[in-house]
Design an enzyme around this catalytic site. Structure first.
Site, short mmCIF file in Angstrom:
data_model
loop_
_atom_site.label_atom_id
_atom_site.label_comp_id
_atom_site.label_asym_id
_atom_site.label_seq_id
_atom_site.Cartn_x
_atom_site.Cartn_y
_atom_site.Cartn_z
N GLU A 75 0.81 -1.22 0.00
CA GLU A 75 0.00 0.00 0.00
C GLU A 75 0.84 1.27 0.00
O GLU A 75 0.33 2.36 -0.26
CB GLU A 75 -0.92 0.01 1.23
N GLU A 86 7.77 -22.00 7.20
CA GLU A 86 8.08 -21.14 8.35
C GLU A 86 9.06 -21.79 9.32
O GLU A 86 9.57 -21.13 10.22
CB GLU A 86 6.80 -20.75 9.09
#
EC number: 4.2.1.126
Length: 277
Positions: A81, A112
């Site tokens: 953004e 992960e």
């Protein structure tokens, strides 16, 4: 100090499958009200981290968000953004997620759990001492994040983190840990809920404050936003009208000529100043 995994503690609510739709919605909303209070308590640490980051970014440093699952997705979301909202290059704030872009939509098995992979990805971006690494993990135990933060810190790189558990392994690798204790989740262990909401709020606070301090906002307006659709062109045009008191057609033409609200206003004022001389 003792590491307490609050994110795994049982929900304060039971028999969820026997509740009505209204009861479930009201319960979740009640829990969500606790998030803003928890974030408020963390503001001193958020302020400390942001204050350290600002001069680094002014000198060309970058911000790396690192996480897995929901935490990683939120980091990528916030980073994505920054260019359209503030007109910054996409290389200033970078979101890295365990498992890469595939993991934005689908889980990547064991991604992960790789302690070395995070640092390897940072090296691909030629990370340096002016940069900042912010780990995001509700549990505070994600190896992908911890390994990257540990090695980054060893190289003199500023590290911060956002976690929902106190005294976590991730926090011990952070120069500035942000511990936002939202309590047990409504659905036990579902940290995409309150913990995810808290992470999103804090990421908004971090990136928005930094961009304001970098001069990417004037007054309360996104004067450097990218004009990527008609809605934003219209918004920018109205900002110029408000600032310069031009009619819509002239304001829009000025905006499209100069490419941003800030540039358009500055160019118009320079031109008028020259004319008056």
């Amino acid at each position: 100090m003792e590491f307490i995994k609050i994110t795994e503690q049982p929900s304060l609510y039971d028999d969820l499958d026997k509740k009505s739709v209204k009861e479930i919605l009201e319960d979740i909303n009640t829990e969500d009200h606790k998030v803003a209070d928890a974030v408020q308590k963390a503001i001193p640490q958020i302020e400390k981290l942001v204050t350290l980051i600002i001069p680094r970014v002014k000198k060309g440093g970058r911000i790396f968000y690192m996480g897995a699952g929901t935490s990683g997705r939120l980091g990528v979301l916030d980073a994505s953004e920054i260019p359209p909202t503030f007109g910054m290059p996409p290389t200033v704030v970078i979101g890295l997620i365990a498992g890469g872009d595939t993991a934005l939509r689908n889980p990547v098995e064991n991604a992960e759990d790789d302690m070395s992979r995070g640092w390897e990805e940072l090296l691909q971006h030629h990370i340096n001492s002016e940069d900042t690494v912010i780990g995001i993990a509700a549990s505070g135990t994600t190896p992908y994040v911890i390994g990257a933060m540990r090695t980054a810190r060893e190289h003199g790189i500023l590290t911060g983190c956002i976690t929902s558990n106190p005294n976590s392994p991730m926090a011990t690798e952070a120069d500035v840990p942000i511990e936002v204790i939202v309590g047990p989740e409504y659905v036990t262990g579902s940290s995409r809920m309150k913990s995810g909401t808290a992470q999103k709020m804090i990421l908004n606070m971090i990136s928005t404050t930094i961009m304001i301090e970098l001069g990417r906002v004037q007054g309360n307006k996104m004067v450097n936003m990218q004009l990527s659709n008609q809605k934003l062109i219209d918004r920018g045009t109205r900002m110029i009208i408000e600032e310069l008191h031009l009619d819509y057609e002239k304001a829009e033409a000025l905006l499209l000529l100069h490419g941003s609200v800030k540039s358009a206003i500055e160019a118009y004022r320079r031109h008028n100043s020259t004319q008056q001389e």
